[in-house]
Design a protein around this motif. Structure first.
Motif, PDB file in Angstrom:
ATOM      1  N   SER A 154      21.883  21.245  21.717  1.00 18.43           N
ATOM      2  CA  SER A 154      20.600  21.483  22.243  1.00 18.43           C
ATOM      3  C   SER A 154      20.401  23.104  22.375  1.00 18.43           C
ATOM      4  O   SER A 154      19.162  23.729  21.957  1.00 18.43           O
ATOM      5  CB  SER A 154      20.061  20.886  23.527  1.00 18.43           C
ATOM      6  OG  SER A 154      20.516  19.562  23.304  1.00 18.43           O
ATOM      7  N   LEU A 158      17.851  25.439  20.456  1.00 22.80           N
ATOM      8  CA  LEU A 158      16.636  26.171  20.878  1.00 22.80           C
ATOM      9  C   LEU A 158      16.927  27.733  20.764  1.00 22.80           C
ATOM     10  O   LEU A 158      15.817  28.504  20.539  1.00 22.80           O
ATOM     11  CB  LEU A 158      16.818  25.918  22.485  1.00 22.80           C
ATOM     12  CG  LEU A 158      15.730  26.930  23.334  1.00 22.80           C
ATOM     13  CD1 LEU A 158      14.334  26.186  22.879  1.00 22.80           C
ATOM     14  CD2 LEU A 158      15.865  26.390  24.795  1.00 22.80           C
ATOM     15  N   LEU A 177      15.621  19.479  17.791  1.00 22.46           N
ATOM     16  CA  LEU A 177      15.926  19.297  19.214  1.00 22.46           C
ATOM     17  C   LEU A 177      15.404  18.439  20.172  1.00 22.46           C
ATOM     18  O   LEU A 177      16.216  17.819  21.010  1.00 22.46           O
ATOM     19  CB  LEU A 177      15.315  20.625  19.779  1.00 22.46           C
ATOM     20  CG  LEU A 177      15.342  20.871  21.234  1.00 22.46           C
ATOM     21  CD1 LEU A 177      16.656  21.223  21.489  1.00 22.46           C
ATOM     22  CD2 LEU A 177      14.528  22.389  21.901  1.00 22.46           C
TER      23      LEU A 177
END
Length: 398
Positions: A154, A158, A177
């Protein structure tokens, strides 16, 4: 040996090491009569429970589910038409390799244009040594390695969203994501809360600030907000985890009473005023992140944990602080994730053994930051030495 070949060597060595450890722990457990289910060194969790629920899933029987881990394990057993524990251990081995790959990708992302493989080697060596990570990921079928993987994944995605300027890529990365965060929530709900909180803090106080020094405002806002919450909003139900601060404090006290005399820190956070809370809370955060300390020794296991991890973690933290001028915004995002995670487990966890497992998620981003800045320092020193050697040779020739 060239640095690229050395990096490849340590990458392959890591894969081989974890495969051998996975096989060793399995065979050792069989020899003990534990059917391939090992006994964690630091009271790591109920591995047998996950296996039993996985068998229920594989046999289409009702199961008690505390996360999606048992569901995934059950489907793996059903897919291969077996009850063999080693298949589940191999699944975690895949998680070990995935963690290494994603961790290296994040490392190369935060290095920006100054990418070097020396930092990659340092990161590989660190996670190859990390005792709690090695024991809990290769020595059991517990879910820890997959929580770490989806948390790091994650973070990586990002960072990719932040770095790319192409709208179509941002949309694709955002979908990935959301999928990663959904799986992270399925494995451990409050891990999602930690990630989202870290992202909000980053976008509000770090990314938009031209100077990193201005981000110090974050400490005031967090302190002020937490003081209000502790004083007036103890019963407020947090989204995602559906728990209030009072629920968490009660859970902590109940566990202190239930496991009294074991490896408890005995740090109470349910105080009459917010000042006493902050004193004990700071102690709890530090103990969860760096402990056990000598005054918290309760067994030989805690002594080993101190020398194997606490001393190393203290060195890493001090080194990052010393080399803080080398940090960029992305490094601060990783550090924020670690701090928020330590703050989170510092609220509800009072057990030293549990802390060794829980803090792994917080330490992996810090290991990446340390590998980056320490690797850069080593390269810088080597370049200075090379320049000095050239100048000395030139002076001798004259």
């Amino acid at each position: 040996m060239k640095i690229k070949n050395l990096f490849s060597f340590f990458f392959v060595l890591y894969c081989l090491l974890f495969f051998l450890l996975t096989s060793f722990f399995y065979l050792y457990s069989i020899n003990l009569g534990s059917d391939g289910l090992s006994v964690p060194l630091f009271n790591g969790g109920d591995e047998k429970f996950y296996y039993e629920q996985a068998l229920n899933i594989a046999s289409n029987r009702p199961a008690v589910l505390t996360s999606i881990h048992a569901v995934i394990l059950g489907w793996i057993l059903k897919l291969f038409h077996t009850h063999e524990v080693f298949i589940l251990r191999l699944f975690n081995f895949i998680g070990n390799i995935s963690i290494l790959i994603v961790g290296l990708k994040i490392l190369f992302q935060v290095q920006m244009e100054r990418r070097n493989l020396t930092s990659g080697i340092i990161f590989i060596l660190l996670i190859s040594y990390y005792p709690s990570y090695v024991e809990n990921s290769s020595g059991s079928i517990l879910r820890d390695c997959w929580i770490i993987f989806y948390y790091l994944l994650s973070i990586q995605i990002l960072l990719m969203i932040i770095k790319t300027r192409k709208l179509n890529l941002k949309v694709i990365y955002s979908i990935i994501l959301l999928l990663s965060l959904s799986l992270l929530f399925g494995y451990r709900d409050y891990a999602l809360l930690s990630f989202l909180s870290s992202a909000v803090i980053y976008f509000l106080f770090i990314q938009r600030q031209q100077s990193l020094n201005r981000s110090k405002k974050i400490y005031f806002y967090i302190f002020f907000g937490f003081t209000l919450m502790y004083t007036f909003l103890k019963s407020y139900m947090f989204p995602i985890v559906n728990l209030s601060l009072q629920d968490i404090l009660t859970y902590r006290v109940d566990n202190m009473e239930l496991f009294a005399g074991r490896t408890q820190m005995n740090i109470s956070l349910d105080q009459s005023n917010v000042f006493l809370f902050y004193v004990n809370y700071f102690n709890s955060i530090v103990s969860n992140a760096f402990g056990p300390f000598p005054w918290q020794f309760k067994s030989m296991g805690t002594v080993i944990l101190f020398f194997a991890e606490s001393l190393l973690f203290s060195f890493i933290a001090l080194k990052i602080i010393k080399l803080r001028r080398r940090l960029n915004n992305f490094d601060f995002f990783l550090i924020i994730n670690s701090l928020v995670w330590f703050m989170l487990i510092g609220i509800f966890n009072d057990n030293i053994g549990a802390a060794a497992r829980l803090r792994m998620i917080g330490w992996f981003p810090l290991l990446i930051v340390f590998a980056k800045v320490y690797g850069e320092q080593l390269i810088h020193k080597k370049q200075l030495n090379d320049i000095c050697n050239i100048e000395n040779i030139g002076a001798e020739n004259k």
